[in-house]
Design a protein around this motif. Structure first.
Motif, short mmCIF file in Angstrom:
data_model
loop_
_atom_site.label_atom_id
_atom_site.label_comp_id
_atom_site.label_asym_id
_atom_site.label_seq_id
_atom_site.Cartn_x
_atom_site.Cartn_y
_atom_site.Cartn_z
N VAL A 1 32.93 42.27 45.81
CA VAL A 1 34.37 43.07 45.87
C VAL A 1 34.66 43.00 47.55
O VAL A 1 35.80 42.84 47.68
CB VAL A 1 34.39 44.27 45.36
N ALA A 2 33.62 43.47 48.04
CA ALA A 2 33.99 43.33 49.75
C ALA A 2 34.25 42.15 50.09
O ALA A 2 35.24 42.02 51.05
CB ALA A 2 32.80 44.01 50.41
N LEU A 3 33.62 41.09 49.70
CA LEU A 3 33.81 39.62 50.02
C LEU A 3 35.46 39.46 49.81
O LEU A 3 36.23 38.86 50.49
CB LEU A 3 32.74 38.61 49.60
N VAL A 4 35.79 39.43 48.42
CA VAL A 4 37.11 39.24 48.10
C VAL A 4 38.09 40.37 48.83
O VAL A 4 39.27 39.49 49.13
CB VAL A 4 37.35 39.63 46.55
N VAL A 5 38.08 41.33 49.02
CA VAL A 5 38.89 42.13 49.64
C VAL A 5 39.22 41.99 50.84
O VAL A 5 40.40 42.02 51.54
CB VAL A 5 38.64 43.88 49.31
N SER A 6 37.98 41.60 51.62
CA SER A 6 38.25 41.01 52.99
C SER A 6 39.07 39.80 53.36
O SER A 6 39.50 39.72 54.47
CB SER A 6 36.86 40.98 53.84
N THR B 1 36.12 47.09 37.89
CA THR B 1 36.21 48.33 38.20
C THR B 1 36.37 48.69 39.59
O THR B 1 37.46 49.42 40.18
CB THR B 1 34.94 49.32 37.76
N ARG B 2 35.42 48.10 40.55
CA ARG B 2 35.62 48.23 41.94
C ARG B 2 36.96 47.76 42.49
O ARG B 2 37.31 48.39 43.47
CB ARG B 2 34.33 47.50 42.48
N LEU B 3 37.25 46.45 41.83
CA LEU B 3 38.32 46.08 42.57
C LEU B 3 39.65 46.98 42.15
O LEU B 3 40.44 47.04 43.23
CB LEU B 3 38.92 44.61 42.10
N ARG B 4 39.74 47.36 41.04
CA ARG B 4 40.84 48.47 40.65
C ARG B 4 40.77 49.70 41.72
O ARG B 4 41.83 50.08 42.11
CB ARG B 4 40.80 48.70 39.21
N GLU B 5 39.48 50.14 42.03
CA GLU B 5 39.36 51.23 42.82
C GLU B 5 40.02 51.02 44.09
O GLU B 5 40.37 51.80 44.96
CB GLU B 5 38.20 51.45 42.80
N SER B 6 39.68 49.74 44.64
CA SER B 6 40.13 49.26 45.88
C SER B 6 41.73 48.97 45.93
O SER B 6 42.23 48.48 46.92
CB SER B 6 39.41 48.19 46.53
N GLY B 7 42.46 49.29 44.77
CA GLY B 7 43.88 49.00 44.79
C GLY B 7 44.21 47.51 44.37
O GLY B 7 45.29 47.18 44.56
N ARG B 8 43.30 46.85 43.76
CA ARG B 8 43.76 45.35 43.29
C ARG B 8 43.67 45.22 41.94
O ARG B 8 42.88 45.67 41.26
CB ARG B 8 42.71 44.30 43.91
N ASN B 9 44.89 44.45 41.32
CA ASN B 9 44.90 44.14 40.00
C ASN B 9 43.97 42.84 39.94
O ASN B 9 43.85 42.07 40.78
CB ASN B 9 46.40 43.72 39.63
N VAL B 10 43.76 42.87 38.57
CA VAL B 10 42.76 41.66 38.52
C VAL B 10 43.02 41.04 37.13
O VAL B 10 43.29 41.66 36.12
CB VAL B 10 41.09 42.25 38.33
N THR B 11 42.63 39.81 37.02
CA THR B 11 42.79 39.19 35.73
C THR B 11 41.50 38.43 35.51
O THR B 11 40.83 37.99 36.68
CB THR B 11 43.70 37.74 35.65
N THR B 12 40.93 38.39 34.53
CA THR B 12 39.70 37.67 34.23
C THR B 12 39.54 36.64 33.23
O THR B 12 40.57 36.74 32.44
CB THR B 12 38.45 39.04 33.75
N ARG B 13 38.72 35.77 33.33
CA ARG B 13 38.58 34.70 32.33
C ARG B 13 37.06 34.16 32.32
O ARG B 13 36.33 34.29 33.37
CB ARG B 13 39.33 33.71 32.91
N THR B 14 36.77 33.78 31.08
CA THR B 14 35.31 33.33 31.05
C THR B 14 35.40 31.82 30.32
O THR B 14 35.82 31.56 29.34
CB THR B 14 34.52 34.41 29.91
#
Lengths: 227, 395
Positions: A176-181, A36-49
């Motif tokens: 998210v801050a770490l990723v986006v930076s 959710t936070r990543l999308r808010e910051s304008g990033r697309n996301v793929t997830t895998r578990t």
């Protein structure tokens, strides 16, 4: 930044063994918050578990034979592709799950260098609240990953607490801050030669060709007959 | 292209009786297998070095010297000789001596070894394993090529005016293969000197060693020894053969499953994911041809055929199937697929020819009365006068 950019690969690792598993649930809630936070910051996301329980026997076999099985190898390659991780383990006997540790014992030391990681643990009692910080954090420090400052912990009473949701949200914001930076990418890229690497290791993304090898070291000079 | 077998003299309990062979039996069994390989026309027999149970392979030079007398045509090698815990001076002397006994039918594969306590038994430290291996080989290389060596390094006493005896047969050093499974520095050293590079190619995923082999090839070309595709590459492998595929699996399974290195692994999965070949001669042929596709043309293929607890009768049968059903086809197929101009692995004869052409090779004759290594004179009648010994001055 826009949603059209290369998506962030978020990988969740869960060592829960029940069905349903609170360990997995905690990881999923964190993953949801991060997405959710990543999308808010304008990033697309793929997830895998990655669930470790179904491949438990192969994890153990890979450890004793020194040869990762197919499924384990695939899981390690998925870790290598991750831009960010959420790792989640149950607490057994006052420590992290041996299964969780065994899986990460199979990972090359340089696989997760400077990778942002959100740490999470679940237990049957709040007395184990520090396990994530006391056990998971040193493990990921050894792997030179970047654990988010806040780690997650959930005992039974936490599942009905609004504080848990707030904490998950805080930890997600940190990750998210770490990723986006892009700080992890910057650290790994700038200092790559300064870390220990295994050439041709079973999981590492680097050190696969001559171009990855530093020829200007004391040992390389010694190899050429110099002193 | 050379084909042969290699082993490390390991002993494991027989899965049927639960009993391991005696050391005496294991040594005699190894000799029988080596002689069979020679009789059957295989090109290479290589014997390893280990200094702890359950291995008997502590003295490859003794084994090779004995086999030199007992065999006719096969090239004798090691798999490996420890370049870390052996003194390079002793390696130079031992293997030059064996080279004489074997009439040149010998080469050496060097490796570091990975057993921690072995290092202190020989006064060394495994944490220094890589620099030890590199420095020791630098010295070994010179001891075989220079009559008088002055040398100083970090890991052994300095040498001044030292002569390693005997000089190599025909004045030509034994060919060296550097065995390595993870260290780019060892590949660099092999490439720098134009030596061979051997990947053990067992107990690891298929093509796991390709990045290192490619690096060695690239550096071999960089140092001007030839094109990358001409670099001298050797590969290991492991095989169990029966006329019918299913028989191979059925017969090999108990040995595989009881062998400590493979514990918990599935034989089928291991055969699929690693260089292990189990099956009919044709299946072993097909799998080995994938090595050539993956690594490029190479010069030496060795298989482990008697690991651990495989009884000697089975090992002998395996070597016979390998030599009569597998290798003849591979020889033909690999030669047919080989790119033009790719050289064979060096042999003593080819090295002598490279050094002297049609001329007479050197037979070193010591000067009389200078046998103390410190008398200041050049020790051989034909020693290079341009390189006099630099001896310590009396104080």
């Amino acid at each position: 930044m826009s949603l059209g950019e290369t998506p962030v690969h978020l990988v969740t690792v869960s060592a829960g063994t029940s069905e349903p598993s609170t360990t997995r649930m905690l990881a999923d809630r964190a993953a949801h918050a991060v997405v959710t936070r990543l999308r808010e910051s304008g990033r697309n996301v793929t997830t895998r578990t990655i669930e470790i329980a179904p491949i438990a026997a192969e994890v153990a076999q890979s450890l004793v034979s020194g040869l990762p099985g197919d499924t384990v190898q695939t899981a390690i390659e998925q870790l290598a592709d991750a831009d960010a991780l959420i790792v989640s383990t149950p607490v057994y006997k006052a420590g992290i799950s041996g299964l969780f540790k065994s899986f990460f014992d199979l990972v090359d030391n340089d696989l997760l260098i400077a990778r942002p990681v959100l740490l999470a643990a679940t237990a049957g009692s709040p007395r184990h609240a520090m396990v994530a910080d006391d056990h998971l954090r040193p493990l990921f420090a050894f792997l030179r990953a970047i654990p988010a400052p806040t780690s997650l912990f959930a005992a039974p009473e936490d599942w009905s607490s609004g504080e848990t949701t707030a904490r998950i949200d805080r930890a997600a914001r940190e990750l998210v801050a770490l990723v986006v930076s892009g700080v992890g990418r910057h650290i790994a890229g700038a200092g790559w030669h300064g870390y220990q690497h295994t050439f041709g290791g079973n999981a590492t993304r680097a050190q696969r060709t001559a171009g990855d090898i530093d020829l200007d070291t004391d040992l390389m000079r010694l190899a050429r007959g110099e002193r | 292209m050379q084909f042969g077998i290699f082993g490390v003299g390991d002993i494991a309990p027989d899965p049927v009786t639960g009993l391991p062979r005696s050391e005496a039996q294991r040594i005699q069994d190894t000799i029988r297998v080596a002689k069979a390989a020679d009789d059957l026309g295989l090109d290479v027999f290589a014997f390893g070095e280990h200094h702890n149970p359950p291995f008997v392979a502590s003295s490859p030079p003794a084994m090779l010297a004995y086999l030199a007398a007992e065999t006719a045509q096969i090239v004798l090698s090691t798999s490996i000789t420890l370049i870390t815990t052996n003194d390079p001076v002793k390696i130079a002397e031992d293997y030059a001596f064996v080279q004489h006994l074997a009439g040149g039918r010998m080469d050496v594969m060097l490796g570091r070894g990975n057993t921690v306590p072995v290092y202190p038994w020989f006064g060394q430290d495994i944490r220094q394993g890589v620099p030890l291996a590199l420095e020791n080989y630098n010295l070994l290389h010179r001891l075989w090529r220079e009559d008088v060596v002055d040398w100083e390094g970090d890991y052994r006493t300095a040498l001044q005016g030292f002569t390693s005896t005997p000089r190599p047969l025909d004045g030509v050093a034994p060919f060296v293969w550097h065995g390595a499974i993870r260290t780019p520095e060892i590949a660099e050293q092999a490439a720098f000197y134009g030596n061979g590079y051997f990947a053990n190619h067992i107990l690891a995923p298929h093509f796991h060693f390709k990045p290192l082999v490619d690096f060695y090839r690239q550096r071999f070309e960089h140092y001007g020894h030839g094109r990358a595709e001409d670099a001298i590459v050797g590969l290991g492998g492991q095989a169990f053969i029966a006329r019918r595929s299913q028989d191979a699996y059925d017969r090999f399974r108990p040995y595989f499953e009881s062998y400590p290195m493979f514990r918990g692994s599935s034989l089928e999965q291991f055969a699929q994911n690693t260089p292990l070949s189990v099956g009919s001669p044709q299946e072993v042929i097909d799998k080995t041809l994938t090595f050539q596709e993956g690594f490029g043309d190479y010069q030496r293929q060795l298989w482990a055929m008697d690991l651990g607890s495989v009884p000697v009768d089975v090992a002998l049968e395996q070597v016979e199937l390998l030599a009569t059903e597998v290798v003849p086809v591979l020889r033909k197929e690999m030669d047919a697929r080989r790119a033009a101009g790719v050289p064979d692995a060096p042999t003593h004869a080819s090295l002598v020819h490279a050094a002297y052409g049609d001329g007479q090779p050197r037979q070193a004759r010591p000067r009389p009365n200078t046998g103390d290594n410190t008398s200041g004179a050049l020790p051989y009648l034909d020693s290079d006068p341009a390189k006099p010994a630099d001896l310590p001055r009396p104080s």
